[in-house]
Design a protein around this motif. Structure first.
Motif, PDB file in Angstrom:
ATOM      1  N   ALA A   1      23.964  -3.363  89.720  1.00  0.00           N
ATOM      2  CA  ALA A   1      22.643  -2.873  89.305  1.00  0.00           C
ATOM      3  C   ALA A   1      22.390  -3.059  87.817  1.00  0.00           C
ATOM      4  O   ALA A   1      21.236  -3.204  87.396  1.00  0.00           O
ATOM      5  CB  ALA A   1      22.507  -1.390  89.668  1.00  0.00           C
TER       6      ALA A   1
ATOM      7  N   PHE B   1      18.591   5.219  94.481  1.00  0.00           N
ATOM      8  CA  PHE B   1      17.974   4.376  93.459  1.00  0.00           C
ATOM      9  C   PHE B   1      17.053   5.241  92.608  1.00  0.00           C
ATOM     10  O   PHE B   1      16.207   5.968  93.131  1.00  0.00           O
ATOM     11  CB  PHE B   1      17.170   3.242  94.097  1.00  0.00           C
ATOM     12  CG  PHE B   1      18.009   2.203  94.777  1.00  0.00           C
ATOM     13  CD1 PHE B   1      18.880   1.418  94.049  1.00  0.00           C
ATOM     14  CD2 PHE B   1      17.934   2.009  96.143  1.00  0.00           C
ATOM     15  CE1 PHE B   1      19.661   0.450  94.673  1.00  0.00           C
ATOM     16  CE2 PHE B   1      18.701   1.050  96.782  1.00  0.00           C
ATOM     17  CZ  PHE B   1      19.573   0.268  96.042  1.00  0.00           C
TER      18      PHE B   1
ATOM     19  N   ILE C   1      22.705  -5.307  95.454  1.00  0.00           N
ATOM     20  CA  ILE C   1      23.244  -3.998  95.064  1.00  0.00           C
ATOM     21  C   ILE C   1      23.831  -3.275  96.272  1.00  0.00           C
ATOM     22  O   ILE C   1      24.880  -2.626  96.177  1.00  0.00           O
ATOM     23  CB  ILE C   1      22.142  -3.151  94.397  1.00  0.00           C
ATOM     24  CG1 ILE C   1      21.667  -3.820  93.114  1.00  0.00           C
ATOM     25  CG2 ILE C   1      22.641  -1.745  94.101  1.00  0.00           C
ATOM     26  CD1 ILE C   1      20.538  -3.093  92.421  1.00  0.00           C
TER      27      ILE C   1
END
Length: 546
Positions: A316, A343, A356
């Motif tokens: 990320a 997230f 990710i």
């Protein structure tokens, strides 16, 4: 002051009386001199005229079916001229009697269809409008349609509600260029026109019957306010809960290390944890000598989970995606179910979602397999005999893939027995691989669900999720762990991930292929061995347990 009837929100002549009485004609007329627009009523869905009293009352709608109070008094057209409105306002200034009393004494609206809305219901609907999520400003919508959309980008045909609660606007129409170029241009122009106020999403057009003439699905553009669409920051209580869960996970990993020494534990302790009829707990001080030898295994299991999260963060970081703090879920059988990591920013595209999502399980699986394979090699080394522990050979029937690898490494003689002597690294690697496989199941908001959603779309995820729930419910995947894992997913991870900013562009063939290969390995890892097949392969002495 009494509650206003529903007709006050659709009749222009009655709306004038809602203005402050002490402000005079000039002040009230200045409030009414703004724009008027048509919006659907919250209940009857009719297109009714909306007069803008200011930002606080932009959401006021018609709260009756027919838009009047049933008495027929003062019914006026929505196209009433400004001169008539001014005249009504001037007449009311000359009237010395207050009009609010007469309005508040009116009865609630009764529609021609016979539906009645009480004053309490009307107030409830108004409160829902005020307390709901921040909606898109109609003034900004008009400005965006004028400045952003057009012949060279996207020709808007109609608009629909967008978002979980319809707080945004979805623009439907025809694309006038390559979708990636158009989307980049619209995002740039949106920042120039409205600043850092909104997020623009490019999504597949809902209920589209035909693809785009340029290839691929037809697209639409959704508009949401940033405070509505972006995840909120991590709170202090979330940090406290995450720390508590992490401590519990450490305890469950130590418990797994103690349980791995089952053949060395005192008989009364083993009987209490294995005999369902045992009621009297043993003296737990008997377990203290086994805690020290359980620490290395606990480190291995916990290390896999931490490495899993590191993989997410490393993937990320270069893409400038923020991740929330991981919430570890303890489990006494595997040490941990893994972690829930949210997230904390909107993903730019589906490629980022795939990368990710898969980075964590692949990192954890790589470390787990290394530990598992090294442990198998040490298990067959006579020099490491003092470090080995004995486990029932039936445990190797829990995974088709891992059982076959163990059988190929340790041989028929070692595996075809009631107990198998293995190094603790085998247990740590086995638990890590099983946990990684569970987290890569293509369902909900698990890492596997996010990867499938990013690679193939939300509709494909729905089909994969339905099949996964069925296999877990029937015990086909996961064996004895299928029920607790299925409940965990239903409670914590069942909702699909939110769409990316660019939720249309494809991720490429190799990413899709990688997702399918990993999903196949997940199935082979979680698929248990039947007794007949295990007997033929020499994995466990099945006849000794019949």
């Amino acid at each position: 002051m009494g509650t206003l009837p529903s007709s006050c929100f659709t009749n222009p002549s009655l709306r004038l009386r809602l203005l402050p009485a002490g402000g005079g004609f000039r002040e009230r007329n200045s409030l009414l001199a703004g724009r008027s627009s048509e919006r659907p009523c919250l209940l009857c869905k009719r297109r009714v005229e909306q007069w803008k009293f200011g930002r606080r009352f932009d959401g006021i709608r018609c709260f009756s079916i027919n838009g009047n109070d049933g008495s027929g008094e003062e019914k006026r057209s929505g196209n009433q001229s400004t001169e008539e409105v001014d005249q009504i306002a001037a007449d009311e200034d000359l009237n010395s009697e207050p009009t609010q009393t007469s309005i508040s004494s009116r009865t609630p609206s009764i529609s021609s269809e016979g539906q009645v809305y009480s004053n309490f219901q009307v107030d409830s609907f108004k409160l829902m409008e005020l307390l709901g999520p921040e909606k898109v400003d109609p003034t900004d919508v008009k400005l965006i349609k004028e400045k952003l959309f057009g012949y060279s980008t996207f020709w808007v045909i109609r608009e629909e509600p967008f978002g979980d609660l319809g707080e945004g606007i979805l623009f439907l129409g025809n694309l006038r260029g390559k979708r990636e170029d158009v989307f980049a241009k619209l995002q740039r122009q949106l920042r120039e026109v409205t600043g850092d106020k909104y997020n623009l999403f490019m999504v597949e057009e809902p209920n589209s019957e035909e693809p785009d003439p340029r290839g691929g699905p037809r697209v639409s553009f959704g508009l949401l306010r940033k405070e509505v669409s972006e995840p909120g920051p991590t709170t202090l209580w979330q940090y406290v809960i995450a720390l508590l869960l992490f401590v519990l996970t450490i305890g469950s990993c130590v418990e797994l290390g103690i349980a791995s020494q089952i053949n060395s534990l005192p008989p009364e302790v083993v009987k209490y944890f294995t005999d369902p009829n045992a009621t009297e707990p043993p003296d737990m001080q008997l377990l203290y000598p086994f805690v020290e030898s359980a620490i290395p295994l606990a480190y291995g299991v916990l290390g896999v989970q931490l490495f899993h999260e590191v993989g997410h963060f490393l993937a990320a970081f270069p893409k400038k995606v923020k991740l929330g703090i991981p919430f570890f879920i303890p489990n006494i059988t595997l040490g941990s179910f893994g972690a829930i990591t949210q997230f904390k920013s909107i993903l730019p595209d589906r490629k980022t979602k795939v990368d990710i999502s898969m980075a964590g399980p692949l990192a954890g699986a790589a470390l787990s397999f290394s530990m598992f394979f090294v442990g198998l090699l040490l298990s067959s080394n006579p020099a490491a005999a003092g470090d080995l522990v004995q486990v029932p050979s039936m445990l190797f029937q829990g995974s088709l893939l891992l059982g076959l690898i163990s059988r190929a490494t340790l041989g028929y003689t070692a595996m075809h027995a009631a107990n198998v002597s293995i190094h603790p690294l085998v247990i740590a690697g086995w638990c890590g691989l099983t946990t990684s496989a569970f987290n890569m199941l293509p369902v909900g908001c698990l890492d596997g669900g996010r990867a499938i959603q990013g690679a193939f779309g939300k509709n494909v995820l729905f089909g994969f999720g339905l099949a996964t729930y069925s296999l877990l419910g029937l015990g086909v995947l996961g064996g004895d762990l299928s029920l607790p894992w299925g409940l965990y997913v239903l409670i914590c991870q069942r909702t699909a991930e939110k769409p990316c900013l660019n939720d249309v562009s494809e991720v490429g063939t190799w990413r899709r292929t990688a997702v399918l290969i990993v999903t196949s390995l997940v199935i082979l890892t979680l698929l248990p061995l039947q007794d007949e097949l295990a007997e033929e392969l020499g994995i466990g002495l099945v006849t000794s347990f019949l």
